[in-house]
Design a protein around this motif. Structure first.
Motif, mmCIF file in Angstrom:
data_model
loop_
_atom_site.group_PDB
_atom_site.id
_atom_site.type_symbol
_atom_site.label_atom_id
_atom_site.label_comp_id
_atom_site.label_asym_id
_atom_site.label_seq_id
_atom_site.Cartn_x
_atom_site.Cartn_y
_atom_site.Cartn_z
ATOM 1 N N ALA A 185 -42.755 9.721 20.918
ATOM 2 C CA ALA A 185 -41.645 8.916 21.444
ATOM 3 C C ALA A 185 -40.406 9.080 20.565
ATOM 4 C CB ALA A 185 -42.051 7.446 21.529
ATOM 5 N N VAL A 186 -40.606 9.111 19.259
ATOM 6 C CA VAL A 186 -39.489 9.297 18.328
ATOM 7 C C VAL A 186 -38.858 10.668 18.532
ATOM 8 C CG1 VAL A 186 -38.888 9.572 15.880
ATOM 9 C CG2 VAL A 186 -40.330 7.666 16.605
ATOM 10 N N VAL A 187 -39.704 11.696 18.659
ATOM 11 C CA VAL A 187 -39.210 13.056 18.886
ATOM 12 C C VAL A 187 -38.454 13.122 20.207
ATOM 13 C CG1 VAL A 187 -39.924 15.443 19.354
ATOM 14 C CG2 VAL A 187 -40.964 14.175 17.455
ATOM 15 N N GLN A 188 -39.021 12.508 21.250
ATOM 16 C CA GLN A 188 -38.365 12.524 22.557
ATOM 17 C C GLN A 188 -37.028 11.784 22.511
ATOM 18 O OE1 GLN A 188 -39.400 14.407 25.195
ATOM 19 N NE2 GLN A 188 -37.370 13.866 25.974
ATOM 20 N N ASP A 189 -36.999 10.661 21.795
ATOM 21 C CA ASP A 189 -35.746 9.913 21.645
ATOM 22 C C ASP A 189 -34.685 10.759 20.939
ATOM 23 O OD1 ASP A 189 -36.827 7.724 22.922
ATOM 24 O OD2 ASP A 189 -37.175 6.573 21.068
ATOM 25 N N GLU A 190 -35.115 11.476 19.917
ATOM 26 C CA GLU A 190 -34.190 12.339 19.175
ATOM 27 C C GLU A 190 -33.664 13.461 20.066
ATOM 28 O OE1 GLU A 190 -31.840 13.492 16.050
ATOM 29 O OE2 GLU A 190 -33.068 11.677 16.155
ATOM 30 N N LEU A 191 -34.542 14.075 20.841
ATOM 31 C CA LEU A 191 -34.134 15.142 21.757
ATOM 32 C C LEU A 191 -33.180 14.613 22.827
ATOM 33 C CD1 LEU A 191 -37.492 17.099 22.213
ATOM 34 C CD2 LEU A 191 -35.471 17.823 20.921
ATOM 35 N N ASP A 192 -33.459 13.431 23.333
ATOM 36 C CA ASP A 192 -32.578 12.810 24.332
ATOM 37 C C ASP A 192 -31.202 12.499 23.727
ATOM 38 O OD1 ASP A 192 -34.591 12.968 26.229
ATOM 39 O OD2 ASP A 192 -35.195 10.854 26.024
ATOM 40 N N ALA A 193 -31.208 12.029 22.495
ATOM 41 C CA ALA A 193 -29.947 11.708 21.820
ATOM 42 C C ALA A 193 -29.113 12.978 21.616
ATOM 43 C CB ALA A 193 -30.210 11.024 20.481
ATOM 44 N N LYS A 194 -29.775 14.066 21.236
ATOM 45 C CA LYS A 194 -29.061 15.335 21.057
ATOM 46 C C LYS A 194 -28.499 15.836 22.384
ATOM 47 C CE LYS A 194 -30.727 17.434 16.886
ATOM 48 N NZ LYS A 194 -30.905 18.688 16.234
ATOM 49 N N LYS A 195 -29.286 15.712 23.424
ATOM 50 C CA LYS A 195 -28.845 16.152 24.745
ATOM 51 C C LYS A 195 -27.614 15.346 25.174
ATOM 52 C CE LYS A 195 -30.843 17.096 29.294
ATOM 53 N NZ LYS A 195 -32.034 16.962 30.130
ATOM 54 N N THR A 196 -27.650 14.059 24.958
ATOM 55 C CA THR A 196 -26.526 13.182 25.286
ATOM 56 C C THR A 196 -25.302 13.552 24.453
ATOM 57 O OG1 THR A 196 -28.051 11.399 25.866
ATOM 58 C CG2 THR A 196 -25.765 10.767 25.384
ATOM 59 N N TYR A 197 -25.521 13.813 23.164
ATOM 60 C CA TYR A 197 -24.434 14.187 22.258
ATOM 61 C C TYR A 197 -23.760 15.474 22.740
ATOM 62 C CZ TYR A 197 -22.155 16.098 18.105
ATOM 63 O OH TYR A 197 -21.247 16.666 17.240
#
Length: 163
Positions: free
Chosen positions: A6-18
Motif C-alpha cells: 500500500a505504501v509503495v502504491q501510494d508512492e507510485l500514485d503520488a509520483k504519477k500525480t506529480y
C-alpha cells in the motif's frame, strides 16, 4: 506485506500525480507550443496566482524568476525543455540533506583554494613582468646622437664628391 504494498502504491500514485501536474504546468507555461519555455514565457506565467501557489506548495521560492530559470535550464540553451523542467524541479524540491550541505561546503572550500592559488600565480607573473620591464629599460642602449648637417655643409659635401 499489504501495508508495504500500500505504501509503495501510494508512492507510485503520488509520483504519477506529480508528473501529470508538472506536464500540465509545463504546457501552460509553453505559450507558443514550441516544446520549450523561454525566460519571457516563464516570467509571464509566474504572475499567475495558480502557478505561484503551485510552486509554493512545492516549497519553491519563485521571487527570483531569472535565477530559477537558470537553475532549470541545465544545458544553458536559454530554453527549458520538459525534461529540464521536471528534473530541475525534482532537484530543487525538498530540504537539503546533510550530505548536500557537506558537498556544497567542500566545493566552496575547493573553489576558494583554487582562487587563492590563481591570485598567487598572478602576483608572481606581475612581479616577473615588472622585473622584465626594468631589465629591458636598463639594457636599452642610449639613443644615438645623429649630427645634422646644415644645408651649406651638405651642399659643400655633395660638391666635393662631384670633383
Amino acid at each position: 506485506q499489504l501495508d508495504r504494498e500500500a505504501v509503495v502504491q501510494d508512492e507510485l500514485d503520488a509520483k504519477k500525480t506529480y508528473f501529470k501536474a508538472m506536464e500540465t504546468l509545463f504546457e501552460e507555461m509553453d505559450e507558443d507550443d514550441s516544446g520549450t519555455i523561454t525566460l519571457e514565457e516563464f516570467e509571464g506565467r509566474l504572475d499567475d496566482e495558480r502557478v505561484a501557489a503551485y510552486f509554493n506548495s512545492l516549497k519553491l521560492d519563485v521571487s527570483d524568476a531569472k535565477m530559477l530559470f537558470q537553475l532549470l535550464d541545465h544545458d544553458a540553451s536559454e530554453e527549458i525543455s520538459y525534461a529540464e523542467f521536471v528534473m530541475g524541479f525534482q532537484r530543487l524540491q525538498g530540504e537539503a540533506s546533510s550530505l548536500d550541505a557537506k558537498i556544497l561546503g567542500w566545493e566552496v572550500k575547493y573553489v576558494k583554494q583554487s582562487l587563492e592559488h590563481v591570485v598567487v600565480q598572478l602576483d608572481e607573473m606581475k612581479e616577473l613582468q615588472t622585473k622584465t620591464m626594468t631589465a629591458l629599460e636598463e639594457a636599452k642602449p642610449p639613443p644615438k646622437k645623429t649630427q645634422r648637417m646644415s644645408r651649406a655643409s651638405t651642399y659643400a659635401a655633395d660638391s666635393a664628391d662631384l670633383t
